[in-house]
Design a protein around this motif. Sequence first.
Motif, mmCIF file in Angstrom:
data_model
loop_
_atom_site.group_PDB
_atom_site.id
_atom_site.type_symbol
_atom_site.label_atom_id
_atom_site.label_comp_id
_atom_site.label_asym_id
_atom_site.label_seq_id
_atom_site.Cartn_x
_atom_site.Cartn_y
_atom_site.Cartn_z
ATOM 1 N N LYS A 300 3.581 10.861 -3.221
ATOM 2 C CA LYS A 300 3.474 9.743 -3.024
ATOM 3 C C LYS A 300 4.215 8.801 -2.092
ATOM 4 O O LYS A 300 5.540 9.122 -2.373
ATOM 5 C CB LYS A 300 3.007 9.102 -4.556
ATOM 6 C CG LYS A 300 2.096 9.333 -5.434
ATOM 7 C CD LYS A 300 1.455 8.471 -6.622
ATOM 8 C CE LYS A 300 2.923 7.949 -7.263
ATOM 9 N NZ LYS A 300 3.610 8.857 -7.953
ATOM 10 N N LEU A 301 3.598 7.911 -1.477
ATOM 11 C CA LEU A 301 4.740 7.316 -0.437
ATOM 12 C C LEU A 301 5.573 6.340 -1.222
ATOM 13 O O LEU A 301 6.678 5.995 -0.795
ATOM 14 C CB LEU A 301 3.858 6.617 0.639
ATOM 15 C CG LEU A 301 2.997 7.282 1.552
ATOM 16 C CD1 LEU A 301 2.173 6.400 2.598
ATOM 17 C CD2 LEU A 301 3.995 8.198 2.059
ATOM 18 N N ASP A 302 5.050 5.732 -2.338
ATOM 19 C CA ASP A 302 5.959 4.615 -3.173
ATOM 20 C C ASP A 302 6.338 3.780 -2.180
ATOM 21 O O ASP A 302 7.599 3.199 -2.140
ATOM 22 C CB ASP A 302 6.973 5.262 -3.866
ATOM 23 C CG ASP A 302 6.530 5.973 -5.094
ATOM 24 O OD1 ASP A 302 5.278 6.141 -5.342
ATOM 25 O OD2 ASP A 302 7.219 6.895 -5.656
ATOM 26 N N ALA A 303 5.571 3.047 -1.282
ATOM 27 C CA ALA A 303 6.092 2.075 -0.359
ATOM 28 C C ALA A 303 5.854 0.617 -0.701
ATOM 29 O O ALA A 303 4.766 0.215 -1.063
ATOM 30 C CB ALA A 303 5.318 2.254 0.869
ATOM 31 N N ASP A 304 6.946 0.110 -0.812
ATOM 32 C CA ASP A 304 6.952 -1.653 -1.445
ATOM 33 C C ASP A 304 5.923 -2.443 -0.628
ATOM 34 O O ASP A 304 5.246 -3.279 -1.146
ATOM 35 C CB ASP A 304 8.229 -2.132 -1.614
ATOM 36 C CG ASP A 304 9.102 -1.757 -2.531
ATOM 37 O OD1 ASP A 304 8.477 -0.805 -3.483
ATOM 38 O OD2 ASP A 304 10.055 -2.220 -2.743
ATOM 39 N N PRO A 305 5.851 -2.308 0.767
ATOM 40 C CA PRO A 305 5.135 -3.262 1.596
ATOM 41 C C PRO A 305 3.545 -2.845 1.162
ATOM 42 O O PRO A 305 2.888 -3.928 1.391
ATOM 43 C CB PRO A 305 5.441 -2.596 2.853
ATOM 44 C CG PRO A 305 6.892 -2.286 3.041
ATOM 45 C CD PRO A 305 6.901 -1.126 1.489
ATOM 46 N N THR A 306 3.241 -1.593 1.010
ATOM 47 C CA THR A 306 1.532 -1.687 0.551
ATOM 48 C C THR A 306 1.176 -2.533 -0.695
ATOM 49 O O THR A 306 0.297 -2.889 -0.739
ATOM 50 C CB THR A 306 1.383 0.007 0.204
ATOM 51 O OG1 THR A 306 2.030 0.355 -0.615
ATOM 52 C CG2 THR A 306 1.814 0.623 1.592
ATOM 53 N N VAL A 307 2.229 -2.391 -1.495
ATOM 54 C CA VAL A 307 2.095 -3.352 -2.733
ATOM 55 C C VAL A 307 2.279 -4.947 -2.348
ATOM 56 O O VAL A 307 1.155 -5.498 -2.905
ATOM 57 C CB VAL A 307 3.292 -3.042 -3.786
ATOM 58 C CG1 VAL A 307 2.926 -4.160 -5.321
ATOM 59 C CG2 VAL A 307 3.173 -1.484 -4.275
ATOM 60 N N GLY A 343 -1.371 9.811 -0.879
ATOM 61 C CA GLY A 343 -1.686 9.728 0.461
ATOM 62 C C GLY A 343 -1.389 8.467 0.989
ATOM 63 O O GLY A 343 -0.867 7.664 0.557
ATOM 64 N N LEU A 344 -2.022 8.262 2.337
ATOM 65 C CA LEU A 344 -1.889 6.923 2.886
ATOM 66 C C LEU A 344 -2.899 5.974 2.233
ATOM 67 O O LEU A 344 -4.079 6.393 1.754
ATOM 68 C CB LEU A 344 -2.654 7.042 4.356
ATOM 69 C CG LEU A 344 -1.502 7.965 5.301
ATOM 70 C CD1 LEU A 344 -2.313 8.372 6.692
ATOM 71 C CD2 LEU A 344 -0.165 7.595 5.371
ATOM 72 N N PRO A 345 -2.589 4.660 2.362
ATOM 73 C CA PRO A 345 -3.457 3.486 2.123
ATOM 74 C C PRO A 345 -4.860 3.535 2.981
ATOM 75 O O PRO A 345 -4.571 4.235 4.100
ATOM 76 C CB PRO A 345 -2.753 2.241 2.385
ATOM 77 C CG PRO A 345 -1.783 2.544 3.266
ATOM 78 C CD PRO A 345 -1.353 4.119 3.040
ATOM 79 N N PRO A 346 -5.648 2.983 2.749
ATOM 80 C CA PRO A 346 -6.899 2.781 3.432
ATOM 81 C C PRO A 346 -6.974 2.601 4.903
ATOM 82 O O PRO A 346 -7.707 2.815 5.761
ATOM 83 C CB PRO A 346 -7.962 1.855 2.779
ATOM 84 C CG PRO A 346 -7.521 1.931 1.403
ATOM 85 C CD PRO A 346 -6.046 2.038 1.626
ATOM 86 N N GLY A 347 -5.932 1.673 5.167
ATOM 87 C CA GLY A 347 -5.975 1.268 6.676
ATOM 88 C C GLY A 347 -4.334 0.581 6.887
ATOM 89 O O GLY A 347 -3.657 0.636 5.814
ATOM 90 N N PRO A 348 -3.896 0.261 8.070
ATOM 91 C CA PRO A 348 -2.724 -0.394 8.167
ATOM 92 C C PRO A 348 -2.584 -1.677 7.425
ATOM 93 O O PRO A 348 -3.681 -2.428 7.186
ATOM 94 C CB PRO A 348 -2.894 -0.817 9.681
ATOM 95 C CG PRO A 348 -4.003 0.061 10.377
ATOM 96 C CD PRO A 348 -4.770 0.232 9.096
ATOM 97 N N ILE A 349 -1.384 -2.030 7.167
ATOM 98 C CA ILE A 349 -1.072 -3.378 6.340
ATOM 99 C C ILE A 349 -0.399 -4.440 7.177
ATOM 100 O O ILE A 349 -0.508 -5.518 6.671
ATOM 101 C CB ILE A 349 0.108 -2.843 5.194
ATOM 102 C CG1 ILE A 349 1.284 -2.662 5.975
ATOM 103 C CG2 ILE A 349 -0.640 -1.924 4.278
ATOM 104 C CD1 ILE A 349 2.488 -2.325 4.936
ATOM 105 N N ALA A 350 -0.280 -4.220 8.450
ATOM 106 C CA ALA A 350 0.358 -5.238 9.457
ATOM 107 C C ALA A 350 0.001 -4.711 10.648
ATOM 108 O O ALA A 350 -0.585 -3.618 11.141
ATOM 109 C CB ALA A 350 1.688 -5.562 9.114
ATOM 110 N N ASN A 351 0.406 -5.722 11.682
ATOM 111 C CA ASN A 351 0.214 -5.188 13.148
ATOM 112 C C ASN A 351 1.627 -4.769 13.470
ATOM 113 O O ASN A 351 2.581 -5.531 13.986
ATOM 114 C CB ASN A 351 -0.303 -6.367 13.926
ATOM 115 C CG ASN A 351 -1.798 -6.634 13.584
ATOM 116 O OD1 ASN A 351 -2.741 -5.906 13.856
ATOM 117 N ND2 ASN A 351 -1.958 -7.608 12.741
ATOM 118 N N PRO A 352 2.037 -3.456 13.743
ATOM 119 C CA PRO A 352 3.153 -3.158 14.148
ATOM 120 C C PRO A 352 3.442 -3.046 15.580
ATOM 121 O O PRO A 352 2.705 -2.961 16.384
ATOM 122 C CB PRO A 352 3.105 -1.376 13.704
ATOM 123 C CG PRO A 352 1.836 -1.193 13.915
ATOM 124 C CD PRO A 352 1.097 -2.325 13.474
#
Length: 396
Positions: A300-307, A343-352
């Motif tokens: 799992k990515l365990d990425a805070d920004p996705t939360v 896995g990955l979230p359904p889509g981007p969470i921001a505009n990189p």
Amino acid sequence: MYGDTEHSHKREALKITLRALATLGVIALLAVAGWLVVQQLAPPLSGNDERPTTDDGQQTMGGIEGIVLGAYLRVRQGGLQQPAGDDDTPLDFTVEPGESIASIASRLQQVGLIRDAGLFRNYVRYMGLDAGIQAGHFTLRKTMTIPEIARALGHAAADELVFRIIEGWRLEQVAEAISTTLKPAGAQIDPQEFLTLARTGAFDYDFLQDRPAGATLEGFLFPDTYRLDRGTTARALIEKMLANFGARVTPELRQAIAQQGLNLYQGVIIASIVEREAVIPEERPLIASVYLNRLKIGMKLDADPTVQYALGYQKDTGEWWKRPLLLADLEVDSPYNTYRNPGLPPGPIANPGLDAIRAVAHPAETDFLYFQADCDGSGRHRFARTIEEHFANNCP
């Protein structure tokens, strides 16, 4: 002997007194002379004697400060009317949103459009032109005088607006910026129409082909500074952003992302997470390597920004990205919560931005699986290969 000393002291005291009186007299004469000069040089007062006006009726700064500054500008009249050069080549000059007059004046001098930044600042302040200078793109020449440049910066702003999208903004933040910066400046773009089009609108670009059905444009509204006509529509703004993405994310960059085993949409998803995680620019490739390494082994990515993305707008702080996250936040029921979903979230969470996308295309070669913020508050991270190393990196 005592009498001579006493007389000597009296004579010395008299000399000191006479010198003091002479000094005060000189100061008084200078003050009177200065007042007379100010009266001669200051522009005439308007009929209500509150704010002075120039010969063409332009109101200027009032009060004693205005009189003194007006006198100073009359003395510097030659500098005001002397162009910085004789080269008539048009030069592009951009005033950024929120930029101060001091910064504008300094940059005008740096590029050779004016000779004296201080004189420019005092002129626009005295003439009340500082409030009329807005963000925008201008065409200036070195053959223009300071008054001509000051007027041009005020007039040209009426025809063009500057709009900046920050790396890591989500769609709603872009819409908010439209509402708070573009709308007050007279733009015709409707923030809600922008959001609707970004979420459900149809746009024909080859790099959007990997998007799942129903996906928004999150991740593809390229962060940059855009010059817009006041009549620009929401669709036209989105088209500008998408065209910019297509031009900046080159075929070579897309191929490099493919070599990581990702399609472009997946690469943008990871780049958006990297953008929100990285504080120190040079750490982006390292952070990208961690997420790519995790994906490869099914971790799992365990990425805070996705939360943070899943939690959305925080009414108590007025922010879109909750800080700090609590343990309970990591349990939020959302497909974007990478603490609960593999896995990955359904889509981007921001505009990189471009650097985050490049980091995914060209990640650092590491076997890191973990990272956490350093304890010194610098924004740097401590990276680890094993869970034991990760726990050892915990702050005391």
